[in-house]
Scaffold this active site. Structure first.
Site, PDB file in Angstrom:
ATOM      1  N   LYS A 257       8.938  26.341  15.108  1.00  0.00           N
ATOM      2  CA  LYS A 257       9.466  27.061  16.279  1.00  0.00           C
ATOM      3  C   LYS A 257      10.462  28.140  15.839  1.00  0.00           C
ATOM      4  CE  LYS A 257      12.550  26.149  20.128  1.00  0.00           C
ATOM      5  NZ  LYS A 257      13.435  25.150  20.694  1.00  0.00           N
TER       6      LYS A 257
ATOM      7  N   ASP B  95      11.997  14.250   2.164  1.00  0.00           N
ATOM      8  CA  ASP B  95      11.445  13.338   3.168  1.00  0.00           C
ATOM      9  C   ASP B  95      11.494  14.052   4.509  1.00  0.00           C
ATOM     10  OD1 ASP B  95      11.134  11.198   5.075  1.00  0.00           O
ATOM     11  OD2 ASP B  95      11.428   9.862   3.350  1.00  0.00           O
TER      12      ASP B  95
ATOM     13  N   GLY C 257      -0.003  14.314  -2.255  1.00  0.00           N
ATOM     14  CA  GLY C 257      -0.924  13.218  -1.952  1.00  0.00           C
ATOM     15  C   GLY C 257      -2.350  13.591  -2.290  1.00  0.00           C
TER      16      GLY C 257
ATOM     17  N   THR D 108       8.041   8.712  10.264  1.00  0.00           N
ATOM     18  CA  THR D 108       7.465   9.907   9.634  1.00  0.00           C
ATOM     19  C   THR D 108       6.641  10.693  10.657  1.00  0.00           C
ATOM     20  OG1 THR D 108       7.426   8.889   7.457  1.00  0.00           O
ATOM     21  CG2 THR D 108       5.857  10.681   7.818  1.00  0.00           C
TER      22      THR D 108
ATOM     23  N   THR E 236       3.482   7.794  -1.525  1.00  0.00           N
ATOM     24  CA  THR E 236       2.119   7.496  -2.004  1.00  0.00           C
ATOM     25  C   THR E 236       1.559   8.634  -2.844  1.00  0.00           C
ATOM     26  OG1 THR E 236       1.266   8.331   0.102  1.00  0.00           O
ATOM     27  CG2 THR E 236       1.476   5.948  -0.124  1.00  0.00           C
TER      28      THR E 236
ATOM     29  N   TYR F 166       0.675   3.500  12.750  1.00  0.00           N
ATOM     30  CA  TYR F 166      -0.071   4.685  12.315  1.00  0.00           C
ATOM     31  C   TYR F 166      -0.829   5.313  13.494  1.00  0.00           C
ATOM     32  CZ  TYR F 166      -3.338   7.439   9.405  1.00  0.00           C
ATOM     33  OH  TYR F 166      -4.076   8.439   8.821  1.00  0.00           O
TER      34      TYR F 166
ATOM     35  N   ARG G 211      -7.871   1.441   0.127  1.00  0.00           N
ATOM     36  CA  ARG G 211      -8.953   1.918   0.976  1.00  0.00           C
ATOM     37  C   ARG G 211     -10.290   1.546   0.352  1.00  0.00           C
ATOM     38  NH1 ARG G 211      -6.809   7.884   2.706  1.00  0.00           N
ATOM     39  NH2 ARG G 211      -5.565   7.724   0.812  1.00  0.00           N
TER      40      ARG G 211
ATOM     41  N   ASN H 275      10.689  17.407  13.225  1.00  0.00           N
ATOM     42  CA  ASN H 275      11.378  18.312  12.295  1.00  0.00           C
ATOM     43  C   ASN H 275      10.501  19.488  11.884  1.00  0.00           C
ATOM     44  OD1 ASN H 275      13.878  17.023  12.160  1.00  0.00           O
ATOM     45  ND2 ASN H 275      13.152  15.567  10.627  1.00  0.00           N
TER      46      ASN H 275
HETATM   47  P1  NAD Z   1      -1.847  10.107   0.814  1.00  0.00           P
HETATM   48  O1  NAD Z   1      -1.104   8.843   1.065  1.00  0.00           O
HETATM   49  O2  NAD Z   1      -2.534  10.273  -0.485  1.00  0.00           O
HETATM   50  O3  NAD Z   1      -0.896  11.364   1.019  1.00  0.00           O
HETATM   51  C1  NAD Z   1       0.196  11.389   1.894  1.00  0.00           C
HETATM   52  C2  NAD Z   1       1.324  12.143   1.215  1.00  0.00           C
HETATM   53  O4  NAD Z   1       2.455  12.212   2.117  1.00  0.00           O
HETATM   54  C3  NAD Z   1       1.834  11.465  -0.052  1.00  0.00           C
HETATM   55  O5  NAD Z   1       1.998  12.417  -1.067  1.00  0.00           O
HETATM   56  C4  NAD Z   1       3.166  10.847   0.366  1.00  0.00           C
HETATM   57  O6  NAD Z   1       4.044  10.678  -0.718  1.00  0.00           O
HETATM   58  C5  NAD Z   1       3.642  11.852   1.388  1.00  0.00           C
HETATM   59  N1  NAD Z   1       4.590  11.310   2.377  1.00  0.00           N
HETATM   60  C6  NAD Z   1       4.488  10.170   3.090  1.00  0.00           C
HETATM   61  N2  NAD Z   1       5.547  10.039   3.908  1.00  0.00           N
HETATM   62  C7  NAD Z   1       6.333  11.125   3.716  1.00  0.00           C
HETATM   63  C8  NAD Z   1       7.563  11.563   4.249  1.00  0.00           C
HETATM   64  N3  NAD Z   1       8.231  10.836   5.161  1.00  0.00           N
HETATM   65  N4  NAD Z   1       8.098  12.741   3.809  1.00  0.00           N
HETATM   66  C9  NAD Z   1       7.453  13.470   2.872  1.00  0.00           C
HETATM   67  N5  NAD Z   1       6.279  13.099   2.309  1.00  0.00           N
HETATM   68  C10 NAD Z   1       5.726  11.939   2.724  1.00  0.00           C
HETATM   69  O7  NAD Z   1      -2.869  10.247   2.020  1.00  0.00           O
HETATM   70  P2  NAD Z   1      -4.029  11.301   2.269  1.00  0.00           P
HETATM   71  O8  NAD Z   1      -5.289  10.554   2.308  1.00  0.00           O
HETATM   72  O9  NAD Z   1      -3.894  12.453   1.351  1.00  0.00           O
HETATM   73  O10 NAD Z   1      -3.692  11.751   3.766  1.00  0.00           O
HETATM   74  C11 NAD Z   1      -3.051  12.982   4.051  1.00  0.00           C
HETATM   75  C12 NAD Z   1      -2.959  13.166   5.550  1.00  0.00           C
HETATM   76  O11 NAD Z   1      -4.261  13.128   6.141  1.00  0.00           O
HETATM   77  C13 NAD Z   1      -2.148  12.080   6.263  1.00  0.00           C
HETATM   78  O12 NAD Z   1      -1.396  12.663   7.299  1.00  0.00           O
HETATM   79  C14 NAD Z   1      -3.188  11.167   6.846  1.00  0.00           C
HETATM   80  O13 NAD Z   1      -2.745  10.511   7.997  1.00  0.00           O
HETATM   81  C15 NAD Z   1      -4.302  12.161   7.164  1.00  0.00           C
HETATM   82  N6  NAD Z   1      -5.615  11.481   7.182  1.00  0.00           N
HETATM   83  C16 NAD Z   1      -6.232  11.114   6.022  1.00  0.00           C
HETATM   84  C17 NAD Z   1      -7.451  10.458   6.075  1.00  0.00           C
HETATM   85  C18 NAD Z   1      -8.182  10.054   4.829  1.00  0.00           C
HETATM   86  O14 NAD Z   1      -9.266   9.470   4.934  1.00  0.00           O
HETATM   87  N7  NAD Z   1      -7.706  10.342   3.642  1.00  0.00           N
HETATM   88  C19 NAD Z   1      -8.028  10.155   7.311  1.00  0.00           C
HETATM   89  C20 NAD Z   1      -7.346  10.523   8.468  1.00  0.00           C
HETATM   90  C21 NAD Z   1      -6.148  11.201   8.394  1.00  0.00           C
HETATM   91  N1  UDP Z   2     -12.808  -2.613   3.587  1.00  0.00           N
HETATM   92  C1  UDP Z   2     -13.507  -3.581   2.886  1.00  0.00           C
HETATM   93  N2  UDP Z   2     -13.058  -3.913   1.637  1.00  0.00           N
HETATM   94  C2  UDP Z   2     -11.986  -3.320   1.059  1.00  0.00           C
HETATM   95  C3  UDP Z   2     -11.284  -2.322   1.770  1.00  0.00           C
HETATM   96  C4  UDP Z   2     -11.719  -1.997   3.044  1.00  0.00           C
HETATM   97  O1  UDP Z   2     -14.493  -4.135   3.379  1.00  0.00           O
HETATM   98  O2  UDP Z   2     -11.662  -3.683  -0.085  1.00  0.00           O
HETATM   99  C5  UDP Z   2     -13.298  -2.225   4.926  1.00  0.00           C
HETATM  100  C6  UDP Z   2     -12.229  -2.213   6.013  1.00  0.00           C
HETATM  101  O3  UDP Z   2     -12.098  -3.498   6.591  1.00  0.00           O
HETATM  102  C7  UDP Z   2     -12.797  -1.186   6.976  1.00  0.00           C
HETATM  103  C8  UDP Z   2     -13.526  -0.202   6.072  1.00  0.00           C
HETATM  104  O4  UDP Z   2     -13.760  -0.889   4.865  1.00  0.00           O
HETATM  105  O5  UDP Z   2     -13.705  -1.793   7.845  1.00  0.00           O
HETATM  106  C9  UDP Z   2     -12.731   1.069   5.793  1.00  0.00           C
HETATM  107  O6  UDP Z   2     -11.449   0.689   5.375  1.00  0.00           O
HETATM  108  P1  UDP Z   2     -10.365   1.729   4.852  1.00  0.00           P
HETATM  109  O7  UDP Z   2      -9.119   0.951   4.590  1.00  0.00           O
HETATM  110  O8  UDP Z   2     -10.917   2.537   3.756  1.00  0.00           O
HETATM  111  O9  UDP Z   2     -10.143   2.743   6.062  1.00  0.00           O
HETATM  112  P2  UDP Z   2     -10.010   2.606   7.643  1.00  0.00           P
HETATM  113  O10 UDP Z   2     -11.152   3.397   8.137  1.00  0.00           O
HETATM  114  O11 UDP Z   2     -10.126   1.179   8.067  1.00  0.00           O
HETATM  115  O12 UDP Z   2      -8.687   3.173   7.932  1.00  0.00           O
END
Ligand code: NAD
Ligand code: UDP
Length: 318
Positions: free
Chosen positions: A104, A57, A11, A91, A36, A144, A185, A98
Site C-alpha cells: 500500500k 520474519d 524455500g 505468518t 523451512t 494453514y 510431503r 505487513n
Molecule cells: P517451503 O516451506 O519450501 O517455503 C516456504 C518459505 O517461507 C521457506 O523458505 C520458509 O523459511 C519461509 N517462511 C516461513 N515462514 C516465514 C515467515 N514468518 N517469515 C519469513 N519467511 C518465512 O514451501 P513451498 O512449497 O515453497 O511453498 C511456498 C508457498 O506456496 C507457501 O506460501 C505455500 O503455502 C504455497 N503453496 C505451496 C504448495 C506446494 O505444493 N508446494 C501448494 C500450495 C501452496
Molecule cells: N501421504 C502419504 N504418505 C506420506 C505422505 C503423504 O500417503 O508419506 C498422503 C497424504 O495423506 C495425502 C497425500 O499423500 O493424502 C498428499 O500429502 P502431502 O502432505 O504431500 O500434501 P497435502 O495435499 O495433503 O497437503
C-alpha cells in the site's frame, strides 16, 4: 528491470521464482526467516549482484523499496505447518498484513500465494475458483487452511478499501528439485524412502487423490499472473489437472527408482482431503497458461535431485 521482493524466497518454490525473476533481468530481494527454507536453495544465486537476501520474519514489518511483492512466506508441508500452528496462522495473518501494508505504501503490485487447501475436503470435483470450500475451522490443518483463507480475505480487503493492486493464486500440489527431503510431503517422502530402500508409507488406503504440478510450470503461471492485465485479480487455480491416487503414485515411484521397497499402510491423518484436482480453465483463458511438464518427466528430474543430495549427505557423514 523491476525491483521485486519475494518473501519465502529461500524455500522450495520461492528459490525457483527468484531464479526465474533474476534470469529475466530483474533485481530481487529475498526475505526469509529460514524456518523451512535453506541457504542451499539460493547458494547459486548469491554471486548475482542483483540478488539480495534478508533474514527477516514477515510477522515483523519490513521497510524496503520495491515495485512488486510475491508473498510466499509460509511453511507448506502439513508436518511443518503443524509444528508450530500458532506461528503458521500468525505468518498468514500478521505477515500478510505487513506485506500488504508495504504494498500500500509503495503502490506496489502484490501477489498472494494461496492454496488448494482453501477448498478443504472438497465436495465439488474438480475444484473451480467459485467453490467456497469445505474446511474444518477447528482441525489440525486449519492453522494453514484458515490462515490462507484469512490471507485471501485480507488481500481482497486491502484492494477494496485501499486500492492495492493485487493478484491471488491458489497453488495445487507442486513438486520438484529443492523440496526438503524431510518435509513430510508425499513426493519427497516416497522418493527418499524408495532411494533408501525403506518402506513407502501410504496413509489410509491410498485411494485419496492429488494432482501434481512440476515447479517450473507453477513458477511460469505465477509470473504470468503477476504480469496479467490490471483488473484480473483472481483467485486463479494453478496446478496440473492430471489426478493420481496415492497408491498408484507409490507404485510409480517404486518403478521409476527401480527400488526394492515395499508399501506399508499408516493411519490417514485427520482431515486429509479425499480428492483434489484443479479446474484450470480460468488460468488457460486469462493467462494463456497450462502445465507442459508431464508427471514422469518431472519425477525423473526430482528423483535425480534427491539421488544427488542423498549421495552428498552420505559422503559428508563418512
Ligand atoms: P517451503 O516451506 O519450501 O517455503 C516456504 C518459505 O517461507 C521457506 O523458505 C520458509 O523459511 C519461509 N517462511 C516461513 N515462514 C516465514 C515467515 N514468518 N517469515 C519469513 N519467511 C518465512 O514451501 P513451498 O512449497 O515453497 O511453498 C511456498 C508457498 O506456496 C507457501 O506460501 C505455500 O503455502 C504455497 N503453496 C505451496 C504448495 C506446494 O505444493 N508446494 C501448494 C500450495 C501452496
Ligand atoms: N501421504 C502419504 N504418505 C506420506 C505422505 C503423504 O500417503 O508419506 C498422503 C497424504 O495423506 C495425502 C497425500 O499423500 O493424502 C498428499 O500429502 P502431502 O502432505 O504431500 O500434501 P497435502 O495435499 O495433503 O497437503
Amino acid at each position: 528491470m523491476k525491483k521485486i521482493l519475494v518473501t519465502g524466497g529461500a524455500g522450495f518454490i520461492g528459490s525457483h521464482l527468484c531464479e526465474r525473476l533474476l534470469n529475466e533481468g530483474n533485481e530481487v530481494i529475498c526475505a526469509d526467516n529460514f524456518f523451512t527454507g535453506s541457504k542451499k536453495n539460493i547458494l547459486h544465486l548469491l554471486d548475482n549482484r542483483y540478488f539480495e537476501v534478508i533474514r527477516h520474519d514477515i510477522i515483523k514489518s519490513m521497510l524496503v523499496e520495491v515495485e512488486e511483492i510475491y508473498n510466499l512466506a509460509c511453511p507448506a508441508s502439513p508436518v511443518h505447518y503443524q509444528y508450530n500452528a500458532i506461528k503458521t496462522i500468525k505468518t498468514n495473518v500478521l505477515g500478510t498484513i505487513n506485506m500488504l501494508g508495504l504494498a500500500k505504501r509503495l503502490k506496489a503490485r502484490f501477489l498472494q500465494a494461496s492454496t488448494s487447501e482453501v477448498y478443504g475436503d472438497p465436495r465439488e470435483h474438480p475444484q473451480k475458483e467459485t467453490y467456497w470450500g469445505n474446511v474444518n475451522p477447528v482441525g489440525i490443518r486449519s492453522c494453514y487452511d484458515e490462515g490462507k483463507r484469512a490471507a485471501e480475505t485480507l488481500t481482497m480487503d486491502y484492494h477494496r478499501q485501499n486500492n492495492v493492486d493485487i493478484k491471488i493464486i491458489r497453488i495445487f500440489n507442486t513438486y520438484g528439485p529443492r523440496m526438503a527431503a524431510n518435509d513430510g510431503r508425499v513426493v519427497s517422502n516416497f522418493i527418499v524412502q524408495a532411494l533408501k530402500g525403506e518402506d513407502l508409507t501410504v496413509y489410509g488406503d491410498g485411494c485419496q487423490t492429488r494432482a501434481f504440478c512440476y515447479v517450473s510450470d507453477l513458477v511460469d503461471g505465477t509470473v504470468r499472473m503477476m504480469n496479467s492485465k490490471e483488473g484480473f485479480i483472481g483467485p486463479v487455480n494453478l496446478g496440473n489437472p492430471v489426478e493420481t491416487p496415492i497408491i498408484e503414485f507409490a507404485h510409480k515411484i517404486i518403478n521409476m527408482t527401480g527400488s526394492s521397497s515395499k508399501i506399508v499402510y499408516k493411519p490417514l491423518p485427520q482431515d486429509d482431503p479425499v480428492q483434489r484436482k484443479p479446474d484450470i480453465s480460468l488460468a488457460k483463458r486469462e493467462l494463456e497458461w497450462s502445465p507442459v511438464v508431464e508427471l514422469e518427466e518431472g519425477l525423473k528430474k526430482t528423483i535425480e535431485y534427491f539421488e544427488k543430495s542423498l549421495t552428498f549427505v552420505k559422503k559428508a557423514c563418512l
